[in-house]
Design a protein around this motif. Structure first.
Motif, PDB file in Angstrom:
ATOM      1  N   GLU A  35     -22.504   0.842   1.973  1.00  0.00           N
ATOM      2  CA  GLU A  35     -22.476   2.509   1.885  1.00  0.00           C
ATOM      3  C   GLU A  35     -22.706   2.759   0.218  1.00  0.00           C
ATOM      4  O   GLU A  35     -23.064   3.634  -0.086  1.00  0.00           O
ATOM      5  CB  GLU A  35     -22.046   3.162   2.693  1.00  0.00           C
ATOM      6  N   GLY A  36     -23.514   1.608  -0.548  1.00  0.00           N
ATOM      7  CA  GLY A  36     -24.126   2.208  -1.838  1.00  0.00           C
ATOM      8  C   GLY A  36     -22.685   1.807  -2.549  1.00  0.00           C
ATOM      9  O   GLY A  36     -21.539   2.525  -2.740  1.00  0.00           O
ATOM     10  N   GLU A  37     -22.764   1.577  -4.260  1.00  0.00           N
ATOM     11  CA  GLU A  37     -21.870   1.500  -5.228  1.00  0.00           C
ATOM     12  C   GLU A  37     -21.047   2.690  -5.190  1.00  0.00           C
ATOM     13  O   GLU A  37     -19.893   2.057  -5.840  1.00  0.00           O
ATOM     14  CB  GLU A  37     -22.198   0.151  -6.638  1.00  0.00           C
ATOM     15  N   ASP A  38     -21.873   3.540  -4.784  1.00  0.00           N
ATOM     16  CA  ASP A  38     -21.188   4.901  -5.855  1.00  0.00           C
ATOM     17  C   ASP A  38     -19.744   5.273  -5.270  1.00  0.00           C
ATOM     18  O   ASP A  38     -19.146   6.249  -5.759  1.00  0.00           O
ATOM     19  CB  ASP A  38     -22.747   5.907  -5.305  1.00  0.00           C
ATOM     20  N   LYS A  39     -19.828   4.795  -3.803  1.00  0.00           N
ATOM     21  CA  LYS A  39     -18.443   5.516  -2.906  1.00  0.00           C
ATOM     22  C   LYS A  39     -17.133   3.997  -3.645  1.00  0.00           C
ATOM     23  O   LYS A  39     -16.685   4.413  -3.215  1.00  0.00           O
ATOM     24  CB  LYS A  39     -18.807   4.875  -1.788  1.00  0.00           C
ATOM     25  N   GLY A  40     -17.376   3.171  -4.271  1.00  0.00           N
ATOM     26  CA  GLY A  40     -16.726   2.824  -4.999  1.00  0.00           C
ATOM     27  C   GLY A  40     -16.328   0.851  -3.617  1.00  0.00           C
ATOM     28  O   GLY A  40     -16.604   1.387  -2.085  1.00  0.00           O
ATOM     29  N   GLY A  41     -15.311   0.441  -3.747  1.00  0.00           N
ATOM     30  CA  GLY A  41     -14.965  -0.638  -2.472  1.00  0.00           C
ATOM     31  C   GLY A  41     -14.076  -1.241  -3.201  1.00  0.00           C
ATOM     32  O   GLY A  41     -13.085  -1.022  -4.004  1.00  0.00           O
ATOM     33  N   ASN A  42     -13.504  -2.458  -2.374  1.00  0.00           N
ATOM     34  CA  ASN A  42     -12.661  -3.456  -2.900  1.00  0.00           C
ATOM     35  C   ASN A  42     -11.532  -2.653  -2.738  1.00  0.00           C
ATOM     36  O   ASN A  42     -10.346  -2.556  -3.601  1.00  0.00           O
ATOM     37  CB  ASN A  42     -12.207  -4.272  -4.373  1.00  0.00           C
ATOM     38  N   ILE A  43     -11.595  -1.834  -1.753  1.00  0.00           N
ATOM     39  CA  ILE A  43      -9.876  -1.733  -1.538  1.00  0.00           C
ATOM     40  C   ILE A  43      -9.232  -2.031  -0.815  1.00  0.00           C
ATOM     41  O   ILE A  43      -9.005  -2.414   0.391  1.00  0.00           O
ATOM     42  CB  ILE A  43     -10.225   0.386  -1.093  1.00  0.00           C
ATOM     43  N   TRP A  44      -7.321  -2.110  -1.264  1.00  0.00           N
ATOM     44  CA  TRP A  44      -6.167  -3.203  -0.680  1.00  0.00           C
ATOM     45  C   TRP A  44      -5.745  -2.648  -0.331  1.00  0.00           C
ATOM     46  O   TRP A  44      -5.459  -1.274  -0.993  1.00  0.00           O
ATOM     47  CB  TRP A  44      -6.785  -4.496  -1.792  1.00  0.00           C
ATOM     48  N   LEU A  45      -4.433  -3.344   0.209  1.00  0.00           N
ATOM     49  CA  LEU A  45      -3.060  -2.997   0.441  1.00  0.00           C
ATOM     50  C   LEU A  45      -2.940  -4.588  -0.566  1.00  0.00           C
ATOM     51  O   LEU A  45      -3.863  -5.950   0.254  1.00  0.00           O
ATOM     52  CB  LEU A  45      -2.479  -3.618   2.248  1.00  0.00           C
ATOM     53  N   HIS A  46      -2.441  -4.172  -0.987  1.00  0.00           N
ATOM     54  CA  HIS A  46      -1.953  -5.873  -2.608  1.00  0.00           C
ATOM     55  C   HIS A  46      -0.517  -5.483  -2.796  1.00  0.00           C
ATOM     56  O   HIS A  46       0.618  -4.288  -2.316  1.00  0.00           O
ATOM     57  CB  HIS A  46      -2.371  -5.212  -3.474  1.00  0.00           C
ATOM     58  N   VAL A  47       0.385  -6.302  -3.216  1.00  0.00           N
ATOM     59  CA  VAL A  47       1.759  -6.249  -3.424  1.00  0.00           C
ATOM     60  C   VAL A  47       1.564  -4.816  -4.660  1.00  0.00           C
ATOM     61  O   VAL A  47       0.627  -5.354  -6.278  1.00  0.00           O
ATOM     62  CB  VAL A  47       1.979  -7.481  -4.076  1.00  0.00           C
ATOM     63  N   ASP A  48       2.708  -4.254  -4.206  1.00  0.00           N
ATOM     64  CA  ASP A  48       2.999  -3.130  -5.880  1.00  0.00           C
ATOM     65  C   ASP A  48       3.530  -3.611  -7.124  1.00  0.00           C
ATOM     66  O   ASP A  48       4.435  -4.637  -7.251  1.00  0.00           O
ATOM     67  CB  ASP A  48       4.339  -2.307  -5.100  1.00  0.00           C
ATOM     68  N   HIS A  49       2.553  -3.093  -8.300  1.00  0.00           N
ATOM     69  CA  HIS A  49       3.090  -3.277  -9.654  1.00  0.00           C
ATOM     70  C   HIS A  49       3.350  -2.318  -9.947  1.00  0.00           C
ATOM     71  O   HIS A  49       3.363  -2.606 -11.407  1.00  0.00           O
ATOM     72  CB  HIS A  49       1.503  -3.704 -10.116  1.00  0.00           C
ATOM     73  N   ASP A  50       4.324  -1.861  -9.459  1.00  0.00           N
ATOM     74  CA  ASP A  50       5.179  -0.839 -10.078  1.00  0.00           C
ATOM     75  C   ASP A  50       3.698   0.293 -11.192  1.00  0.00           C
ATOM     76  O   ASP A  50       4.564   0.823 -12.369  1.00  0.00           O
ATOM     77  CB  ASP A  50       5.886  -0.843 -11.309  1.00  0.00           C
ATOM     78  N   GLY A  51       3.283   0.835 -10.528  1.00  0.00           N
ATOM     79  CA  GLY A  51       2.441   2.378 -11.007  1.00  0.00           C
ATOM     80  C   GLY A  51       1.121   2.361  -9.286  1.00  0.00           C
ATOM     81  O   GLY A  51       1.371   1.977  -8.886  1.00  0.00           O
ATOM     82  N   PRO A  52       0.468   3.338 -10.327  1.00  0.00           N
ATOM     83  CA  PRO A  52      -0.171   3.702  -9.335  1.00  0.00           C
ATOM     84  C   PRO A  52      -1.478   2.898  -9.144  1.00  0.00           C
ATOM     85  O   PRO A  52      -1.683   2.186 -10.140  1.00  0.00           O
ATOM     86  CB  PRO A  52      -1.264   5.442  -9.529  1.00  0.00           C
TER      87      PRO A  52
END
Length: 293
Positions: free
Chosen positions: A242-259
């Motif tokens: 849908e285009g790079e303007d929307k961003g991507g690579n949204i994952w569930l991953h291991v928390d790194h103690d920060g947002p």
């Protein structure tokens, strides 16, 4: 009068008495005619009234019966509703029972009927990076959902944005309902992992977190969220349909103690449990957004 004449006269008298007695139990012919005309004039409603006696059966209405003209009835005004309409509660569909009532109707409508596993990410507020993840399962489509795990989590540093409004680099997580089809990580998959898993040395984050924290180990375990990505490929795939303007690579991953910059971070044990539990056959989805979305 002879004896025989008196006998005949008595016989005729008794016959006349019996006729008069029998006639007392029958309505006159004129009354029967009036009743028949009344039935024709008032229709089935008159007959129905005859059956509305205590203990008497009521005949089923015929589907081809013509409606009788009736004077309009004044409908009572229901409390809290429009005049003339009864107020009825809207029960939740069976397929959604067990999920929090705070989920909006629009979000509920997007949950696929076939899904039997659901990861619910509930943000504390629209602009908050703190959230809670609850894992729900159900034995079959249409059955009640049951919570089987809950963990603290972190989302985008600036909270949440509607899917159509999100922009690359805005540090928000996208609200919505997305499928979960692919996983991967720097480490081997936990025993029992069923999702397609790509173990790759590319799962090493660069730089530091939003608050300057280390990102080491964040991508040891990853589940790709199907937001602006192609399904059936490694989470490392850079494609954004849908285009790079929307961003991507949204994952569930291991928390790194920060947002995060848009992902959802979970404690390591939670990621391991999800990977052991998520099953492509159960059509898993993630439902994510701020409280009340």
């Amino acid at each position: 009068m002879s004896k025989h004449a008196r006998a005949r006269s008595g016989s005729r008298a008794r016959t006349a008495d019996r006729r008069r007695s029998a006639s007392r139990g029958r309505p006159p012919t004129a009354l029967i005619v009036v009743a028949a005309l009344g039935l024709l004039a008032f229709g089935a409603g008159w007959v129905h009234a005859l059956y509305e006696q205590p203990g008497a059966p009521v005949p089923a209405a015929r589907s081809d019966a013509r409606p009788q003209a009736q004077a309009p009835k004044q409908q009572p005004q229901a409390q809290g509703g429009a005049p003339g309409h009864a107020t009825r509660g809207t029960p939740r569909a069976d397929a959604l029972q067990g999920l929090p009532d705070s989920l909006s109707a629009a979000t509920r409508a997007r949950i696929p009927a076939a899904a039997r596993q659901l990861v619910l990410v509930t943000g504390r507020a629209k602009d908050s990076s703190d959230s809670t993840v609850t894992f729900f399962t159900r034995p079959a489509a249409g059955k009640d959902w049951t919570a089987s795990g809950q963990w603290p989590a972190r989302n985008g540093a600036k909270g949440w944005s509607a899917e159509r409004e999100r922009e690359y680099g805005d540090l928000t997580s996208p609200e919505g309902v997305y499928s979960l089809t692919d996983a991967g990580g720097l480490l081997p998959p936990p025993r029992g992992t069923k999702l397609p898993y790509d173990q790759d040395r590319g799962f090493v984050p660069s730089g530091r977190g939003v608050n300057g924290e280390s990102l080491d180990g964040s991508f040891d375990y990853v589940v790709a969220i199907d937001y602006n990505r192609r399904k059936g490929v490694s989470p490392l795939d850079p494609g954004m349909p849908e285009g790079e303007d929307k961003g991507g690579n949204i994952w569930l991953h291991v928390d790194h103690d920060g947002p995060s910059q848009g992902c959802v971070g979970l404690p390591r044990p939670a990621m391991e449990q999800l990977l052991r539990t998520l099953d492509p056959a159960a059509k898993p989805v993630i439902v994510m957004g701020p409280a009340g979305f």
